[in-house]
Motif scaffolding. Structure first.
Motif, PDB file in Angstrom:
ATOM      1  N   GLN A 180       0.831  -1.202   0.000  1.00 14.04           N
ATOM      2  CA  GLN A 180       0.000   0.000   0.000  1.00 14.04           C
ATOM      3  C   GLN A 180       0.866   1.253   0.000  1.00 14.04           C
ATOM      4  O   GLN A 180       1.820   1.349   0.775  1.00 14.04           O
ATOM      5  CB  GLN A 180      -0.914   0.016   1.231  1.00 14.04           C
ATOM      6  N   PRO A 181       0.545   2.237  -0.855  1.00 16.33           N
ATOM      7  CA  PRO A 181       1.353   3.462  -0.901  1.00 16.33           C
ATOM      8  C   PRO A 181       1.171   4.308   0.365  1.00 16.33           C
ATOM      9  O   PRO A 181       0.063   4.449   0.879  1.00 16.33           O
ATOM     10  CB  PRO A 181       0.809   4.196  -2.133  1.00 16.33           C
ATOM     11  N   LEU A 182       2.304   4.831   0.841  1.00 18.61           N
ATOM     12  CA  LEU A 182       2.302   5.686   2.023  1.00 18.61           C
ATOM     13  C   LEU A 182       2.741   7.106   1.687  1.00 18.61           C
ATOM     14  O   LEU A 182       2.360   8.053   2.357  1.00 18.61           O
ATOM     15  CB  LEU A 182       3.248   5.138   3.088  1.00 18.61           C
ATOM     16  N   GLY A 183       3.589   7.219   0.669  1.00 18.84           N
ATOM     17  CA  GLY A 183       4.123   8.513   0.288  1.00 18.84           C
ATOM     18  C   GLY A 183       5.023   8.373  -0.917  1.00 18.84           C
ATOM     19  O   GLY A 183       5.287   7.260  -1.378  1.00 18.84           O
ATOM     20  N   PHE A 184       5.470   9.515  -1.413  1.00 18.63           N
ATOM     21  CA  PHE A 184       6.339   9.500  -2.582  1.00 18.63           C
ATOM     22  C   PHE A 184       7.264  10.707  -2.572  1.00 18.63           C
ATOM     23  O   PHE A 184       7.062  11.671  -1.825  1.00 18.63           O
ATOM     24  CB  PHE A 184       5.521   9.471  -3.875  1.00 18.63           C
ATOM     25  N   LEU A 185       8.275  10.642  -3.423  1.00 16.99           N
ATOM     26  CA  LEU A 185       9.227  11.723  -3.599  1.00 16.99           C
ATOM     27  C   LEU A 185       9.538  11.835  -5.081  1.00 16.99           C
ATOM     28  O   LEU A 185       9.768  10.828  -5.739  1.00 16.99           O
ATOM     29  CB  LEU A 185      10.497  11.433  -2.800  1.00 16.99           C
ATOM     30  N   LEU A 186       9.529  13.054  -5.584  1.00 19.07           N
ATOM     31  CA  LEU A 186       9.801  13.351  -6.987  1.00 19.07           C
ATOM     32  C   LEU A 186      11.219  13.899  -7.073  1.00 19.07           C
ATOM     33  O   LEU A 186      11.511  14.951  -6.505  1.00 19.07           O
ATOM     34  CB  LEU A 186       8.782  14.378  -7.461  1.00 19.07           C
ATOM     35  N   LEU A 187      12.110  13.179  -7.752  1.00 16.23           N
ATOM     36  CA  LEU A 187      13.527  13.525  -7.793  1.00 16.23           C
ATOM     37  C   LEU A 187      13.985  13.803  -9.217  1.00 16.23           C
ATOM     38  O   LEU A 187      13.821  12.969 -10.106  1.00 16.23           O
ATOM     39  CB  LEU A 187      14.353  12.365  -7.213  1.00 16.23           C
ATOM     40  N   HIS A 188      14.560  14.977  -9.417  1.00 13.61           N
ATOM     41  CA  HIS A 188      15.211  15.296 -10.692  1.00 13.61           C
ATOM     42  C   HIS A 188      16.698  15.026 -10.480  1.00 13.61           C
ATOM     43  O   HIS A 188      17.319  15.636  -9.602  1.00 13.61           O
ATOM     44  CB  HIS A 188      14.980  16.755 -11.075  1.00 13.61           C
ATOM     45  N   ALA A 217       5.704  13.930  -0.364  1.00 19.46           N
ATOM     46  CA  ALA A 217       4.422  13.942   0.342  1.00 19.46           C
ATOM     47  C   ALA A 217       4.174  12.573   0.962  1.00 19.46           C
ATOM     48  O   ALA A 217       4.567  11.544   0.404  1.00 19.46           O
ATOM     49  CB  ALA A 217       3.284  14.283  -0.619  1.00 19.46           C
ATOM     50  N   THR A 218       3.506  12.600   2.108  1.00 18.91           N
ATOM     51  CA  THR A 218       3.076  11.358   2.749  1.00 18.91           C
ATOM     52  C   THR A 218       1.588  11.465   3.054  1.00 18.91           C
ATOM     53  O   THR A 218       1.064  12.559   3.252  1.00 18.91           O
ATOM     54  CB  THR A 218       3.855  11.087   4.056  1.00 18.91           C
ATOM     55  N   GLY A 262       4.413  11.593  10.729  1.00 21.98           N
ATOM     56  CA  GLY A 262       5.007  11.422  12.047  1.00 21.98           C
ATOM     57  C   GLY A 262       5.588  10.040  12.276  1.00 21.98           C
ATOM     58  O   GLY A 262       6.149   9.771  13.336  1.00 21.98           O
ATOM     59  N   ARG A 263       5.489   9.154  11.294  1.00 20.48           N
ATOM     60  CA  ARG A 263       6.026   7.787  11.419  1.00 20.48           C
ATOM     61  C   ARG A 263       7.412   7.638  10.814  1.00 20.48           C
ATOM     62  O   ARG A 263       7.960   6.545  10.790  1.00 20.48           O
ATOM     63  CB  ARG A 263       5.102   6.786  10.722  1.00 20.48           C
ATOM     64  N   GLY A 264       7.980   8.727  10.271  1.00 18.28           N
ATOM     65  CA  GLY A 264       9.317   8.645   9.685  1.00 18.28           C
ATOM     66  C   GLY A 264       9.336   8.294   8.211  1.00 18.28           C
ATOM     67  O   GLY A 264      10.402   8.054   7.651  1.00 18.28           O
ATOM     68  N   ILE A 265       8.181   8.277   7.573  1.00 15.79           N
ATOM     69  CA  ILE A 265       8.114   7.924   6.148  1.00 15.79           C
ATOM     70  C   ILE A 265       8.814   8.994   5.307  1.00 15.79           C
ATOM     71  O   ILE A 265       9.554   8.678   4.378  1.00 15.79           O
ATOM     72  CB  ILE A 265       6.645   7.746   5.682  1.00 15.79           C
ATOM     73  N   GLY A 266       8.615  10.267   5.651  1.00 18.59           N
ATOM     74  CA  GLY A 266       9.306  11.345   4.938  1.00 18.59           C
ATOM     75  C   GLY A 266      10.810  11.196   5.041  1.00 18.59           C
ATOM     76  O   GLY A 266      11.529  11.369   4.055  1.00 18.59           O
ATOM     77  N   SER A 267      11.302  10.858   6.216  1.00 15.70           N
ATOM     78  CA  SER A 267      12.742  10.649   6.392  1.00 15.70           C
ATOM     79  C   SER A 267      13.245   9.469   5.570  1.00 15.70           C
ATOM     80  O   SER A 267      14.331   9.529   4.997  1.00 15.70           O
ATOM     81  CB  SER A 267      13.079  10.436   7.872  1.00 15.70           C
TER      82      SER A 267
END
Length: 152
Positions: free
Chosen positions: A56-64, A78-79, A85-90
């Motif tokens: 299941q998707p929790l978040g994503f990051l767009l990288l150039h 974005a998460t 608060g669960r550290g997914i962004g980190s």
């Protein structure tokens, strides 16, 4: 507890990513709708990294990969509200920082009103490199942040 895995998004994930962007800040405040977000996520110049748990998707990051002076640039992260608060962004930042092994620097922009995100970036070693007042919307700046990557 299931393991969170970060890997490349599939084409079928991109609408989910765009919807998450369009329904959350800073994109709401910046006036970015679903179609604009989807076009950005589908941009061939970007790598879309996805965090998942049990598929299941929790978040994503767009990288150039070469977005600022040849160095990687994080264009979006974005998460889901339910996992903040669960550290997914980190985890996503960790993946981006390791994605281009030869990179020595990485950049991102954060909106001046997005204080929670800016605090996260500062805790992770990002420092302000510049400021663009009224860049996207009147009354708000985009803050360019930089991190020197330590390589073994």
């Amino acid at each position: 507890m299931p393991e969170v895995v970060v890997d490349l998004a599939l084409d079928s994930d991109l609408e989910w990513c765009a919807r998450l962007m369009a329904e959350s800040d800073p994109w709401l405040t910046l006036g970015r709708g679903f179609e604009t977000c989807l076009a950005r996520c589908r941009g061939p110049e970007f790598h879309v990294l996805m965090a998942r748990e049990s598929g299941q998707p929790l978040g994503f990051l767009l990288l150039h990969p070469t977005g600022v002076a040849g160095s990687p640039y994080i264009a979006a992260i974005a998460t889901s509200a339910s996992v903040r608060g669960r550290g997914i962004g980190s985890m996503l930042l960790d993946a981006a920082e390791q994605w281009i092994p030869a990179a020595r620097h990485i950049f991102l922009c954060v909106s001046s009103f997005n204080t929670r995100a800016r605090q996260l970036y500062e805790r992770r070693g990002y420092t302000q490199a510049g400021e663009f007042p009224d860049y996207v919307i009147q009354g708000a700046s985009e803050i360019l942040m930089h991190k020197r990557l330590v390589r073994p």
